[in-house]
Design a protein around this motif. Structure first.
Motif, mmCIF file in Angstrom:
data_model
loop_
_atom_site.group_PDB
_atom_site.id
_atom_site.type_symbol
_atom_site.label_atom_id
_atom_site.label_comp_id
_atom_site.label_asym_id
_atom_site.label_seq_id
_atom_site.Cartn_x
_atom_site.Cartn_y
_atom_site.Cartn_z
ATOM 1 N N GLU A 1 0.830 -1.208 0.000
ATOM 2 C CA GLU A 1 0.000 0.000 0.000
ATOM 3 C C GLU A 1 0.865 1.259 0.000
ATOM 4 O O GLU A 1 0.544 2.247 -0.663
ATOM 5 N N ASP A 2 1.977 1.223 0.742
ATOM 6 C CA ASP A 2 2.918 2.352 0.739
ATOM 7 C C ASP A 2 3.495 2.565 -0.660
ATOM 8 O O ASP A 2 3.592 3.695 -1.146
ATOM 9 N N VAL A 3 3.869 1.469 -1.299
ATOM 10 C CA VAL A 3 4.424 1.545 -2.653
ATOM 11 C C VAL A 3 3.363 2.089 -3.608
ATOM 12 O O VAL A 3 3.654 2.960 -4.437
ATOM 13 N N ALA A 4 2.131 1.608 -3.479
ATOM 14 C CA ALA A 4 1.037 2.093 -4.337
ATOM 15 C C ALA A 4 0.869 3.603 -4.197
ATOM 16 O O ALA A 4 0.668 4.306 -5.197
ATOM 17 N N SER A 5 0.971 4.118 -2.989
ATOM 18 C CA SER A 5 0.833 5.552 -2.747
ATOM 19 C C SER A 5 1.965 6.336 -3.415
ATOM 20 O O SER A 5 1.734 7.377 -4.035
ATOM 21 N N LYS A 6 3.182 5.828 -3.327
ATOM 22 C CA LYS A 6 4.328 6.489 -3.969
ATOM 23 C C LYS A 6 4.174 6.494 -5.493
ATOM 24 O O LYS A 6 4.457 7.497 -6.157
ATOM 25 N N ILE A 7 3.712 5.373 -6.032
ATOM 26 C CA ILE A 7 3.522 5.270 -7.492
ATOM 27 C C ILE A 7 2.416 6.233 -7.939
ATOM 28 O O ILE A 7 2.549 6.910 -8.956
ATOM 29 N N HIS A 8 1.348 6.305 -7.171
ATOM 30 C CA HIS A 8 0.239 7.204 -7.516
ATOM 31 C C HIS A 8 0.733 8.657 -7.599
ATOM 32 O O HIS A 8 0.363 9.391 -8.516
ATOM 33 N N LYS A 9 1.573 9.057 -6.666
ATOM 34 C CA LYS A 9 2.125 10.422 -6.687
ATOM 35 C C LYS A 9 2.948 10.653 -7.953
ATOM 36 O O LYS A 9 2.854 11.716 -8.573
ATOM 37 N N LEU A 10 3.769 9.667 -8.326
ATOM 38 C CA LEU A 10 4.565 9.793 -9.551
ATOM 39 C C LEU A 10 3.657 9.916 -10.779
ATOM 40 O O LEU A 10 3.922 10.723 -11.676
ATOM 41 N N GLU A 11 2.596 9.099 -10.816
ATOM 42 C CA GLU A 11 1.658 9.148 -11.948
ATOM 43 C C GLU A 11 1.008 10.520 -12.056
ATOM 44 O O GLU A 11 0.943 11.101 -13.140
ATOM 45 N N MET A 12 0.524 11.041 -10.934
ATOM 46 C CA MET A 12 -0.157 12.334 -10.942
ATOM 47 C C MET A 12 0.787 13.448 -11.383
ATOM 48 O O MET A 12 0.392 14.356 -12.110
ATOM 49 N N GLU A 13 2.037 13.377 -10.956
ATOM 50 C CA GLU A 13 3.009 14.423 -11.281
ATOM 51 C C GLU A 13 3.463 14.367 -12.736
ATOM 52 O O GLU A 13 3.547 15.399 -13.408
ATOM 53 N N HIS A 14 3.758 13.176 -13.232
ATOM 54 C CA HIS A 14 4.448 13.065 -14.513
ATOM 55 C C HIS A 14 3.570 12.743 -15.726
ATOM 56 O O HIS A 14 3.884 13.167 -16.839
ATOM 57 N N PHE A 15 2.512 11.977 -15.554
ATOM 58 C CA PHE A 15 1.751 11.472 -16.700
ATOM 59 C C PHE A 15 1.238 12.587 -17.615
ATOM 60 O O PHE A 15 1.470 12.561 -18.823
ATOM 61 N N PRO A 16 0.543 13.605 -17.084
ATOM 62 C CA PRO A 16 0.030 14.650 -17.991
ATOM 63 C C PRO A 16 1.144 15.364 -18.764
ATOM 64 O O PRO A 16 1.001 15.636 -19.961
ATOM 65 N N LYS A 17 2.263 15.653 -18.092
ATOM 66 C CA LYS A 17 3.373 16.351 -18.748
ATOM 67 C C LYS A 17 3.975 15.512 -19.876
ATOM 68 O O LYS A 17 4.315 16.031 -20.938
ATOM 69 N N VAL A 18 4.107 14.209 -19.628
ATOM 70 C CA VAL A 18 4.675 13.318 -20.643
ATOM 71 C C VAL A 18 3.703 13.168 -21.818
ATOM 72 O O VAL A 18 4.122 13.146 -22.975
ATOM 73 N N VAL A 19 2.407 13.100 -21.539
ATOM 74 C CA VAL A 19 1.404 13.048 -22.610
ATOM 75 C C VAL A 19 1.518 14.317 -23.470
ATOM 76 O O VAL A 19 1.553 14.253 -24.708
ATOM 77 N N GLU A 20 1.594 15.470 -22.814
ATOM 78 C CA GLU A 20 1.698 16.730 -23.549
ATOM 79 C C GLU A 20 2.975 16.768 -24.402
ATOM 80 O O GLU A 20 2.942 17.172 -25.562
ATOM 81 N N LYS A 21 4.073 16.338 -23.836
ATOM 82 C CA LYS A 21 5.353 16.336 -24.575
ATOM 83 C C LYS A 21 5.280 15.367 -25.764
ATOM 84 O O LYS A 21 5.752 15.682 -26.854
#
Length: 188
Positions: free
Chosen positions: A164-184
């Protein structure tokens, strides 16, 4: 303006994040969300965000051209898989060559392949006592999680971390990076 179609299977937090990110942008817009789960929470999120959303079954997706025809009519510049669990049919990939990307909750090639999604990945990371994990955004090809890598971001896994801790860390990475990478990716 570039057009994005999202495929999702579950709660839709990544889809919602992408929709909100592109809402007032001049670069792109999420024009539709498609799901293979008629009970997916992503449908409710789309309704609340005033984005078109449709559900489909396996026949419409891989045995007929129904979903392909929807995609042809919406003319997406990019198809984004955000927690979508079915393997993409080759005939759709051929029609939208190099226009389908996915986010995976691990540092591929580790913890990829059939059945490796969500908590299955995080439990495996913890069970194998990995010191780091992360996200991978990649192009989709005919094999699970084997398309060319676009972007990876890492995070530390502590010996005391639960899945669950790992899932939370991954979720933060997804929220931070996914939209920017899609835009790029859309601008390349």
């Amino acid at each position: 303006m570039k057009r994005i179609v999202i495929f999702a299977s579950g709660s839709g937090t990544n889809a919602e994040n992408l929709i909100k990110f592109f809402h007032n942008r001049e670069t792109a817009s999420v024009i539709q969300v498609l799901t293979n789960n008629p009970y997916a929470k992503v449908l409710e999120r789309c309704k609340n965000l005033n984005v078109s959303a449709l559900s489909f079954n396996r026949v419409a997706f891989s045995k007929s051209e129904d979903v392909l025809n929807i995609l042809k009519s919406t003319k997406p510049d990019l198809i984004v898989l955000a927690g979508f669990l079915w393997k993409f049919p080759e005939f759709i990939l051929k029609e939208f060559s190099n226009k389908v990307i996915n986010i995976h909750p691990a540092l591929l090639p580790k913890y990829g392949g059939k059945g490796m999604y969500g908590m299955h990945v995080h439990k495996a990371v913890v069970a194998n006592k990995e010191s780091e994990t992360g996200i991978t955004i990649h192009y989709v090809n005919e094999n699970y999680d084997e398309g060319a890598i676009i972007f990876q971001a890492k995070c530390i896994v502590l010996p005391s971390d639960t899945s669950e801790d790992v899932a939370s860390k991954i979720h933060k990475l997804e929220m931070e990076h996914f939209p920017k990478v899609v835009e790029k990716t859309l601008s390349e």
